[in-house]
Every structure is written in structure tokens, then in C-alpha cells.
Design an enzyme around this catalytic site. Sequence first.
Site, mmCIF file in Angstrom:
data_model
loop_
_atom_site.group_PDB
_atom_site.id
_atom_site.type_symbol
_atom_site.label_atom_id
_atom_site.label_comp_id
_atom_site.label_asym_id
_atom_site.label_seq_id
_atom_site.Cartn_x
_atom_site.Cartn_y
_atom_site.Cartn_z
ATOM 1 N N GLU A 175 0.979 -1.212 0.112
ATOM 2 C CA GLU A 175 -0.078 -0.042 -0.110
ATOM 3 C C GLU A 175 0.775 1.276 -0.061
ATOM 4 O O GLU A 175 0.738 1.989 0.765
ATOM 5 C CB GLU A 175 -1.085 -0.040 1.300
ATOM 6 C CG GLU A 175 -1.938 -1.252 1.046
ATOM 7 C CD GLU A 175 -3.209 -0.976 2.062
ATOM 8 O OE1 GLU A 175 -3.459 -0.178 2.879
ATOM 9 O OE2 GLU A 175 -4.173 -2.019 1.584
ATOM 10 N N GLU A 307 -4.739 -8.541 -0.610
ATOM 11 C CA GLU A 307 -5.598 -8.393 0.691
ATOM 12 C C GLU A 307 -6.806 -8.221 0.042
ATOM 13 O O GLU A 307 -7.239 -7.541 -0.764
ATOM 14 C CB GLU A 307 -5.164 -7.130 1.217
ATOM 15 C CG GLU A 307 -3.725 -7.491 1.959
ATOM 16 C CD GLU A 307 -3.553 -6.077 2.973
ATOM 17 O OE1 GLU A 307 -4.319 -5.271 3.261
ATOM 18 O OE2 GLU A 307 -2.205 -5.731 3.036
#
Length: 507
Positions: A175, A307
Amino acid sequence: MSTTTAVIDLDLPGPVISRHVYGHFAEHLGRCIYGGFWVGEGSPVANVRGLRSDVVEALRAIRVPNLRWPGGCFADDYHWRDGIGPRDQRPRMVNSHWGDVVEDNSFGTHEFMELCELLDADPYVSGNVGSGTVQEMSEWVEYLTRGDDSPMAALRRANGRDEPWRVPFWGIGNEAWGCGGNLRAEQFASLARQYATYARNQGGNALYRVAAGANADDYTWTEALMRSFDSLADDAGAPAGPFQALSVHYYTMSGSWGDKGSATRFDTDEWYTTMAKAAFVDELLTRHSTVMDRYDPHRKVGLVVDEWGTWWNVEPGTNPGFLYQQNTLRDALVASVHFDAFHRHADRVVMANIAQTVNVLQAMILTDPESGALVLTPTYHVFAMNVGHHDANALAVHLRDVPTVEAAGRELPLVSASASVKDDAALVSLSNLDVARDRTVVLDLRGRDVVGHEARVLVAADPAAHNTPEAPDAVAPAAHDGVRPHPRGLEVDLPAHAYVTVSLALG
Ligand code: AHR
């Protein structure tokens, strides 16, 4: 309403569904590692060198193919040298993302690799780009994978491990658009190239490097990473570049990031909003793939959904930073809908990791902090029912006459399906997303003789049913007798809010 039909050509196998789309994720977050996987050698809970035996046994049963670690956001704060050597001498740190608690690093590289060995799962290590150096990442790879007397190999030996490990998967950051550095896409693309270059293949180990990818529908992030390859693919194959895949993260919730909704208390609208948002993953994958196709028409660069899953408000009374949530039949159907999409995109989606394995977000396993009791969630059972899809060839499923509802601004088809074939066995997955109505689906099976069938169902009277230490089997798979011969193949009853699998023996 006419009967829903699913047409499946059993003799037209598509791309292989990698078993790695059934991958898992374990972060230093709440009670995932500590209390979930790791109890320590002196614990009264049965363990193998500190690792919970019951958790390992339950996960082996669903054949966990790979495990991503140490994060998540934690990965970009993690310095691997803090997690090696004698446990009582390891430095401490603050886990600033998750509860601001002190991490004692008692679970580190050796413990993780031992866990993977016990699970028979491939390690997927997330390297630190956000706050780590290129040298640090390079030396971690050397420590793990080198067999000779290099400095890092010697350090590993001094810490008790002679043989190098095999590490197939390596994450380059996490991220990076958020907790992994708040970087701009172009800036990260350059860093990803640099870090991936120094995450070298050593000691005969070949790394499959995954650059931290987009937040959900941020297609411009994918575009920037694809643009960073050295060349467009030509007839010879993949675009050249130092990483082999990009990731994408996508979470499902009925509410907003501020108020995500309760895991166990939801109304009909929240049910359908959740299902519509889960089903959106198919469009998401199509659109990321379309961007990738422009640079990589032969689909050699992988897309890794490392994810995914539901994200609800934490259970009342638990630490908000620990992300502990219950898991109902609704979560199970979110999982089955994701798997249908992964199967349909098998030519691009090479790996996926549900967040997270134990006690965090959409977990497979919940453990009681007081008694230590272990509970398998409805989501666990979907993984168990889908083992037959691992490394099987995807089969196209053409659905006809599927009713829809309007939810989250979209038309949601109320049946989701996918299928695969391996040798003389096929597996059909059917999810009835209608919260209230049973449905019958005709399987129009073409191309091969079906000489036997067996079905299983995951259902309960209440769509919010879930498992607890007191009622561990409130939601558990059972044999399904609602399957009958039909002139076109088979007729399958789908109870409301149920997940059904039909295994076919082929002649
Ligand atoms: O899975 C929980 C967190 O969600 C991860 O640490 C992060 O990558 C994502 O935002």
C-alpha cells in the site's frame, strides 16, 4: 420466474486456477500472530516449538498454499534483523498501525519459516520499502536463501539454521499509496524497480516479485506500474522489468470506512449491499487486466489480490486497533463470490491472500483469548469445500435466467457460479445470494459423461449464523441431497443464502 440454468462445457478446459489464489495473510496485528499462530514454547496450549498445533492442523486440512507475512502496513515498519537471534535479546518496537502496542519480536524470520514448513505452505515475504533500505531488503533475501558462506548465510547458521530456505514469493512494499509511504504512483514505480533489482535470485532460489499495487479501483496506479516496464511485450512474451507481478487490495463492507457495519447484525439492505460490493471484484479485475493487457497482451505479468475480504466494525468491547470481527454465513458468501471471480480471471490472477488467517478481519479461525478454544468460521468451510479447484482448469459457466436485485448502484445477479475440471473430476460452485428465497439451478452439462455426483451445502436458518466456542458447528458443511438427474444433466436445489458445491465424476 423460470428456472436458472448453468451451461457448462466439460470438455473445454480453460486456464489453470492456481492453488495460490487460495493463499493467506498473517500480519503482526491484534491476535493474528500472537495468540493466533504463536503461543510460545511454555504455553499450556498445545504447540510445536511455540506454534499452535490446532491452528496448524486446521490450516493443513484446507491446504494453505502460501502465507503472506509480516504485513500489511506493519511490513513497512518492520526491520527483519530485530526478529532473529535469541528471543530474549530481540529489540522491541512500537506497532504504531495496530493498537500502538509494543512488539517484542518473539515471532520473526525463523518462526515464520518454521510455520510455513509445518503448514507445507510457500512463504510470501513482504519486504519493507516504506522505511527500510535497499540493502536491508537485499540482505534479508541473502539471509533466507543463500547456501554458501556469505555473511548473511553465516549469520543464519549462527542462529541455528544451516540449510537455506526456499522463498518463492517476495513483496516489494505494501500500500505504497497509503501506510507504505504515501507515495505517488510514478515515484513508487521507480522505487519498486530499484528495490526489486536488489531482491536478487540467490542460491538457486528464484523470486517472484510482486510490486505493491492499487487501492481497489485506482486503475491509474496499475497503469503507472505497467508503464514502468522496460518494453512492451512482443511475440516473445513478457515485458522486461525487475518485478513479475503487481498487487491490488480490495475490501468489502456494507457501510463506509468510518462505519463499516456490524459483522453479525445486518438487515436485508446491508446483505445485498455487501453482496453487490463483493461481486464488484469481478469488474475490478476485468478493468485492471484491461489496463495490463495494453502493455502485456500475453498476460505474463501476474495480478495478485494480496488483501481481500470483509472489513466490519470490531466486535464490541475489543481493541479497535486489533480488527477482531465475527464471521457469518454472509462472510462465507463474500468468499465464494470472490473465488468465482478469481476462477474466471485465472489467466491473469495468479495469487490472492484473504485478510487475515486468524483473529483478524475475515478470519478462517477465531481463538478465544481466555480459554484458548478454537473455532472454524463459515469462511474456513468455503476454503475447505473449494480444495478441488486448486490447480484445476477453469470451466466457463454460462448462466441463464438469473434474477437480479438493485444494490449499491448495481444490478446484482442472485446466483454466482464457477466450475473447474481436473482429470476425471469436475467441481461446480453455486452461491445463492438471495437472502430469503430458495432457488433451483439446472446444470446443463455438455461434452463429457457424468457418471456420479456428490454435493455439499453450507447453510443455516439465519444468514447471520456464526460459530462460537459454545456452538462451533452452527455453520458447517453437510451432505446435500437436493440434487436430481435432469434431462440436461442435474437439477440442484439452492437454499436461500447458501453455498453449494457439486462434485462430478466424469466418464
Ligand atoms: O489487513 C489490514 C490492513 O489493511 C493491512 O495492514 C493494510 O495493508 C490494509 O490497509
